[in-house]
Design a protein around this motif. Structure first.
Motif, short mmCIF file in Angstrom:
data_model
loop_
_atom_site.label_atom_id
_atom_site.label_comp_id
_atom_site.label_asym_id
_atom_site.label_seq_id
_atom_site.Cartn_x
_atom_site.Cartn_y
_atom_site.Cartn_z
N GLY A 1 47.97 -71.04 65.21
CA GLY A 1 47.08 -70.13 65.89
C GLY A 1 45.71 -70.16 65.26
O GLY A 1 45.29 -71.15 64.66
N GLU B 1 44.50 -64.75 66.12
CA GLU B 1 44.71 -65.04 64.70
C GLU B 1 46.19 -64.92 64.41
O GLU B 1 46.87 -64.01 64.90
CB GLU B 1 43.90 -64.07 63.83
N ILE B 2 46.71 -65.82 63.60
CA ILE B 2 48.14 -65.81 63.31
C ILE B 2 48.54 -64.60 62.46
O ILE B 2 49.72 -64.28 62.32
CB ILE B 2 48.57 -67.15 62.65
N THR B 3 47.54 -63.92 61.91
CA THR B 3 47.76 -62.68 61.16
C THR B 3 47.55 -61.45 62.05
O THR B 3 47.58 -60.32 61.55
CB THR B 3 46.79 -62.59 59.97
N LEU C 1 45.99 -74.01 61.77
CA LEU C 1 44.98 -72.95 61.92
C LEU C 1 43.78 -73.58 62.61
O LEU C 1 43.05 -74.39 62.01
CB LEU C 1 44.60 -72.39 60.55
N VAL D 1 56.03 -68.99 64.70
CA VAL D 1 55.15 -68.12 65.47
C VAL D 1 53.97 -68.95 65.97
O VAL D 1 53.40 -69.75 65.23
CB VAL D 1 54.65 -66.91 64.66
N VAL D 2 53.62 -68.75 67.24
CA VAL D 2 52.50 -69.46 67.86
C VAL D 2 51.69 -68.44 68.65
O VAL D 2 52.24 -67.65 69.42
CB VAL D 2 53.01 -70.58 68.81
N SER D 3 50.38 -68.46 68.47
CA SER D 3 49.53 -67.52 69.21
C SER D 3 48.12 -68.10 69.33
O SER D 3 47.67 -68.86 68.48
CB SER D 3 49.46 -66.17 68.49
N PRO E 1 51.97 -61.65 66.20
CA PRO E 1 52.62 -62.62 65.31
C PRO E 1 52.97 -62.02 63.95
O PRO E 1 54.05 -62.29 63.41
CB PRO E 1 51.59 -63.75 65.19
N ALA F 1 53.82 -72.16 61.93
CA ALA F 1 52.87 -71.09 62.25
C ALA F 1 51.62 -71.76 62.79
O ALA F 1 51.00 -72.57 62.09
CB ALA F 1 52.56 -70.24 61.03
#
Length: 206
Positions: A79, A23-25, A129, A18-20, A29, A77
């Motif tokens: 982001g 926030e990866i949370t 992160l 997952v890439v964004s 994502p 992951a």
């Protein structure tokens, strides 16, 4: 309980990521790997007020990313959202980035420079992160100094370099997460520049 996209592909033996720029949370994502009754439970600080959920065994979204139980776990992951993984942002005062590093051939990166130094031959799992909260809009993104951030395209290319090593294939979710935020703020210029970068990220994947 719903079945997440990453759960499906990990069970198939494929690599997942997952890439964004959010926030990866964050919602999109997180929906790929986590199961939560509230999108706001990104850290156990926010979950702490729901004793019924805790008693039922609920876990915060950041911990679910690190402890993803399907296949060999999430492979990439990247982001924002560092705060939810670090002791300062957690009720349990745990550093979840260290738990990530317990996996074989795994690394944790925090800047554009560190992303550029990845040894892809020796690395199978990457947690990146790049901000305590959401990453900056593309227009505001710093490329030098202490707070440098990769672009969405750079994260996408890096993720694919890891994921494509699996001969069974991979699934990667890429989100230009801050486009929506700019629209909420009625900031057309930043919405457009982030949309252009999202288009660049899609092109970079082929």
């Amino acid at each position: 309980k719903h079945t997440t996209m990453l759960e499906i592909f990990e069970k198939m033996g494929r690599s997942t990521g997952v890439v964004s720029t959010a926030e990866i949370t964050h919602a999109t994502p997180a929906a790929c790997y986590a199961k939560s009754i509230d999108r706001g439970y990104k850290s156990d600080i926010y979950l702490a007020y729901n004793t019924a959920a805790i008693n039922a065994g609920a876990k915060d979204i950041a911990r679910q990313l690190i402890e993803f139980p399907y296949g060999n776990g999430i492979d990439v992951a990247m982001g924002g959202g560092r705060y939810s993984f670090k002791p300062i942002g957690r009720m349990d005062r745990e550093d979840l980035t260290k738990d990530w590093l317990n996996q074989p051939n795994s690394i944790y990166v925090q800047s554009l420079e560190e992303l550029g130094e990845i040894d892809y031959k020796a690395t199978d799992k990457v947690l990146g992160l790049f901000g305590n909260g959401h990453m900056n809009y593309e227009y505001d993104r710093a490329t030098v100094g202490e707070n440098q951030e990769p672009s969405l395209s750079e994260m996408t290319v890096s993720a694919i370099r890891i994921l494509r090593k699996n001969p069974e294939g991979f699934f990667l979710m890429v989100e230009g997460g801050r486009i929506d935020h700019a629209h909420h703020a009625s900031n057309a210029y930043r919405a457009l520049t982030d949309t252009i970068e999202f288009d660049n990220a899609i092109e970079s994947a082929f």
